[in-house]
Scaffold this motif. Structure first.
Motif, mmCIF file in Angstrom:
data_model
loop_
_atom_site.group_PDB
_atom_site.id
_atom_site.type_symbol
_atom_site.label_atom_id
_atom_site.label_comp_id
_atom_site.label_asym_id
_atom_site.label_seq_id
_atom_site.Cartn_x
_atom_site.Cartn_y
_atom_site.Cartn_z
ATOM 1 N N LEU A 670 0.826 -1.203 0.000
ATOM 2 C CA LEU A 670 0.000 0.000 0.000
ATOM 3 C C LEU A 670 0.864 1.258 0.000
ATOM 4 O O LEU A 670 0.615 2.205 -0.765
ATOM 5 N N ILE A 671 1.883 1.281 0.850
ATOM 6 C CA ILE A 671 2.686 2.491 0.997
ATOM 7 C C ILE A 671 3.732 2.612 -0.106
ATOM 8 O O ILE A 671 3.916 3.686 -0.697
ATOM 9 N N ALA A 676 5.386 7.430 -4.423
ATOM 10 C CA ALA A 676 5.881 8.279 -5.507
ATOM 11 C C ALA A 676 4.913 9.399 -5.855
ATOM 12 O O ALA A 676 5.321 10.457 -6.367
ATOM 13 N N GLU A 677 3.615 9.183 -5.586
ATOM 14 C CA GLU A 677 2.612 10.200 -5.912
ATOM 15 C C GLU A 677 2.424 11.213 -4.790
ATOM 16 O O GLU A 677 1.734 12.218 -4.966
ATOM 17 N N THR A 748 -0.650 8.477 6.203
ATOM 18 C CA THR A 748 0.276 7.354 6.056
ATOM 19 C C THR A 748 1.391 7.448 7.088
ATOM 20 O O THR A 748 1.760 6.448 7.731
ATOM 21 N N GLU A 749 1.940 8.656 7.259
ATOM 22 C CA GLU A 749 3.018 8.816 8.248
ATOM 23 C C GLU A 749 2.498 8.567 9.662
ATOM 24 O O GLU A 749 3.202 7.971 10.492
ATOM 25 N N TYR A 750 1.293 9.022 9.957
ATOM 26 C CA TYR A 750 0.726 8.737 11.278
ATOM 27 C C TYR A 750 0.598 7.235 11.496
ATOM 28 O O TYR A 750 0.906 6.717 12.576
ATOM 29 N N LEU A 751 0.132 6.533 10.486
ATOM 30 C CA LEU A 751 -0.021 5.087 10.602
ATOM 31 C C LEU A 751 1.329 4.419 10.853
ATOM 32 O O LEU A 751 1.461 3.566 11.741
#
Length: 853
Positions: A670-671, A676-677, A748-751
């Motif tokens: 997923l990550i 890249a986007e 995403t970074e929090y996850l």
């Protein structure tokens, strides 16, 4: 991106943490400290699933607290003395030290594969002289302070291992290792005066607010403070009285016999001239000394022929027995038996045809018809058949009885404790030598502190049972420190519970010349969070609490309680399997046949048993090193945390660990496929975010808020569930513009930051892939924006005449008129009202609208 390479990435980050010395800490009074400690392991040579769960829980706490800015101490050591090493020496022909240190090396390597945030620079092994020399010095201080002493006492003796056993090491009357029938022997024993702190140890339990209530209750029961009376029964024909302690002086009118312990001084006196009594005492010695063994045994006695006069009825005499269920260590070693209200006494009375006189009447019972059958009545009630006590409740009758006993001079109110002093002598080689010598002229003499440590000899012979120190040709021969004459060293060594009673304090300054550097222990102690199995809820924890008080008394530490918080994790279970011939089979000896049927490796049918605690005897164990090798440490850790609340038992399943592994791979894909986007790491927030971006932000910040609360409360499985939800939200999110992509990076970074305490290797690698140059282990825990965690809408119940008819979604803190209008517009509400007009509409903001028709 390629599939997540578990072995390569996990070893990479373990090397990086070690190289950077991330987890090495020093006392720093300018920073808030947090001391996390799991109960240290015995070096058996292999870690097991209990270790995996225990150290995973502790590591989550340590990493989380570190991320919150605390100076975190998280050490590791080895409880390295004990009989298994001696048994290995006999079985394998190796020295216990060689076996122990080889096992330590193996287990250290295994534990390091878990990615634990351990400060390995503080590692200690209790069998090393640099550790136990301080223990010997502490013993000498305890001796001087009157907290250690030597006395003869009755002990459990294993005739095969030829050593004293603690009560807990006696299983069904047999030694826990040898299986030999345990005997009672009277031996000189070194004792710690734990009873000197009985009141303190009991009273302080109320202040241990972060301990499980079940453990606090077990500690209270073990200490066992009892209020009662010492009662004197004059012995007919002798110029002495039998002194009895009882918690139930209110039942004296129900007494039908008195009984002595087999070890009571009067018993020993009578046995000198009575061969039949001596034979009975020999039988009693086969029971062992544990209360459990005595409770289970058939209640037997020997009538001494002596009679005791009743304190309230001098004309009444009670037979005096020696009974196998009376403990010398509790009370005075003598009892009066009231069979109607004590089950042991009732069993004894029925066997010897003694009177059973009920003196406590249950509520609603009829005094004229109430009788005792096969069970003693031990509940509340009122005194009857008891003359001046009749009609009183139990507590009032106790007080009245004590008042009369004291007035007559036949007794005295007193407090008694179940707790007994701690016998620390063990007749074995692989233990800490007790630093005293025995001199024919001077008696028992302490070894001077400057001569410590007293070390173990290396040239020992294990070819015969018993203590090799006792038969060593030279080691025990020495000179008296006081007179210089010939003397012998003490050949008993300390119970291994002694080493574990203070190791947590040594971790504070493990390389200090002195036992405990005072500045360091004052900074780090008490342990903020202690983690381990509930099986240690009584002895180890109680001994550690005593030892800390003794150290405080002698000036070593400034605290009385060693562990501010305690968490006891549940056991790990697995299905059990049996072959056709009834033998236990290991999980790797079983495979799936047709359908759900199980077969062995040769295709023969296998019977699936219930899930039980993993044990070697039932072969239902899983090797954690094999799991880590196959799936990675993060997968094993994640499954351990996700399956069930950590204080409950859990079942290890192949499907469960495979599911955890699938999540690792899913999160990786997923990550890595989306990074890249995303905007570059550190890109400022985009202004004017759209609805989708704000919804994602709210989901991420709510997840942080929830996971933080869950980890604080040890609800790790709930925290895992929240992170699954955020992962699903991210997977479903489709970014359409730069604002969406910024919000996606933030979420995403929090996850990744939230999974870091649980799956640290995966989190570090993803953090790097997300474009960060610093290690995630040094990143602070995320803080939610509280403006994003407030629910914008609430679900409100709508009742008609008190009955729920509908629920409606309203803006939080909606106006009363808006709530009324929405409620009355609901079709279900309109149907309930029919043609009626509402007489009143009551709005409780954000909760309920009640329509009264």
């Amino acid at each position: 991106m390629s599939r997540y390479n578990v072995k390569e990435i996990e070893s990479k980050w373990q090397r990086a943490w070690e190289t950077a010395r991330c987890f090495e800490v020093e006392a720093d009074p300018q920073r808030s400290k947090y001391y996390v400690l799991e109960m240290f392991p015995y070096p058996s040579g292999r870690i097991h699933m209990g270790h995996l769960r225990n150290y995973t829980i502790g590591d989550v706490v340590a990493r989380y607290k570190r991320a919150q800015g605390h100076n975190v101490l998280h050490p590791m050591g080895w409880d390295a003395f004990g009989l298994p090493a001696e048994n290995a020496a006999m079985d394998r022909g190796v020295h216990p030290a060689e076996w122990t240190y080889a096992n330590i090396d193996a287990m250290r390597d295994q534990l390091k594969t878990m990615g634990l945030s351990i400060d390995w620079s503080r590692e200690v092994a209790t069998c090393h002289p640099e550790y136990y020399k301080h223990e010997q010095a502490m013993f000498l201080d305890f001796l001087e302070a009157g907290l250690a002493y030597r006395k003869e006492s009755w002990v459990n003796w294993d005739p095969v291992d030829q050593t004293v056993l603690a009560n807990e090491q006696v299983i069904d009357g047999k030694g826990w290792r040898s299986g030999a029938t345990v005997e009672q022997r009277k031996l000189p024993q070194w004792m710690f005066r734990i009873t000197a702190f009985s009141d303190e140890l009991l009273d302080a339990i109320d202040d241990l607010e972060r301990w499980p209530e079940k453990v606090r209750l077990m500690q209270r029961n073990w200490i066992g403070r009892s209020q009662g009376a010492r009662v004197f029964f004059p012995i007919a024909g002798r110029d002495e009285s039998l002194e009895v302690f009882s918690t139930r002086p209110d039942t004296l009118y129900g007494a039908s016999f008195c009984a002595l312990s087999p070890h009571h001084p009067l018993t020993e006196e009578l046995a000198e001239s009575d061969p039949e009594l001596r034979a009975f005492l020999k039988e009693c010695e086969q029971l062992g000394t544990s209360e459990e063994a005595i409770e289970r045994a058939e209640k037997r006695g020997y009538d001494t022929g002596l009679r005791c006069r009743h304190p309230f009825e001098p004309g009444k005499e009670l037979p005096l027995y020696v009974a196998n269920f009376v403990l010398m260590e509790y009370g005075t070693g003598a009892i009066f038996g009231c069979p109607a209200h004590d089950q042991r006494d009732l069993d004894f009375a029925r066997r010897y045809d003694l009177p059973v006189i009920p003196v406590v009447l249950p509520p609603d019972a009829d005094a004229s018809t109430f009788e005792i059958g096969d069970e003693a009545y031990v509940g509340e009630g009122t005194a009857f058949n008891s003359r001046f006590l009749d009609g009183l409740d139990v507590d009032s009758a106790k007080a009245k009885a004590i008042e009369r006993l004291e007035a007559d001079g036949s007794g005295q109110g007193t407090v008694q404790y179940r707790l007994r002093d701690w016998g620390v002598s063990r007749q074995r080689y692989w233990g800490c030598p007790i630093p005293v010598v025995h001199c024919g002229e001077c008696g028992t003499v302490p070894v001077p502190k400057q001569d410590l440590p007293v070390t173990l000899p290396e040239d020992v012979d294990f070819s015969a049972p018993g203590n090799p120190l006792e038969r060593h040709p030279t080691w025990k021969r020495t000179s008296c420190p006081k007179c210089g004459g010939a003397a012998e060293r003490e050949t008993d060594t300390f119970d291994t519970f002694v080493e574990s009673a203070w190791y947590f304090a040594r971790f504070c300054s493990p390389r200090a010349e002195e036992a405990l550097d005072r500045m360091s222990v004052d900074y780090w102690l008490p342990v903020d969070q202690y983690i381990g199995g509930v099986e240690h809820a009584v002895l180890h924890l109680l001994y550690a609490r005593f030892f800390t008080r003794a150290l405080q008394h002698c000036g070593y530490v400034g605290v009385a309680e060693p562990f501010a918080g305690l968490f006891t994790q549940g056991m790990i279970g697995h299905e059990t399997y049996r072959s056709q011939d009834g033998k236990w089979l290991a999980p790797n000896e079983v495979r799936r046949g047709d359908g759900d049927d199980l077969v062995d490796l040769d295709g023969r049918p296998v019977t699936r048993g219930r899930v039980e605690k993993m044990s070697k005897s039932k072969k239902n164990t899983i090797d954690p090193t094999e799991i880590i090798e196959a799936y990675g440490a993060d997968t094993a850790r994640w499954f351990m945390l996700s399956d069930s609340p950590p204080d409950r038992d859990m079942e290890w399943t192949e499907a469960g660990v495979e599911g955890a592994h699938r999540f690792v791979q899913r999160l990786w894909r997923l990550i890595t496929e989306r990074v890249a986007e995303m905007p570059a790491a550190g890109t400022p927030a985009t202004q004017g975010l759209g609805k989708d971006a704000m919804d994602l932000r709210r989901a991420a910040h709510k997840a942080v808020q929830s996971v933080t609360g869950d980890v604080d409360q040890f609800r790790f499985n709930r925290a895992v569930a929240r992170m699954y939800e955020l992962t699903n939200t991210l997977a479903a999110f489709k970014a359409k513009d730069e604002g969406d992509r910024w919000a996606e990076r933030e979420a995403t970074e929090y996850l990744v930051r939230m999974i870091a305490p649980m799956m640290p290797h995966l989190a570090e690698e993803l953090w790097r892939i997300l474009g960060h140059e610093t290690m995630l282990v040094d990143k602070a825990w995320p803080q939610p924006d509280t403006t994003l965690t407030v629910e914008e809408t609430v679900t409100v119940a709508v009742q008609v005449n008190g009955k729920l008819r509908a629920t409606i979604e309203l803006p939080r803190d909606a106006a009363e008129e808006q709530a009324q209008q929405a409620a009355l517009s609901e079709p279900a509400v309109q149907r309930s009202l029919g043609e009626k007009e509402p007489r009143k509409v009551i709005v409780v903001k954000n909760r309920v609208v009640n329509v009264v028709a």
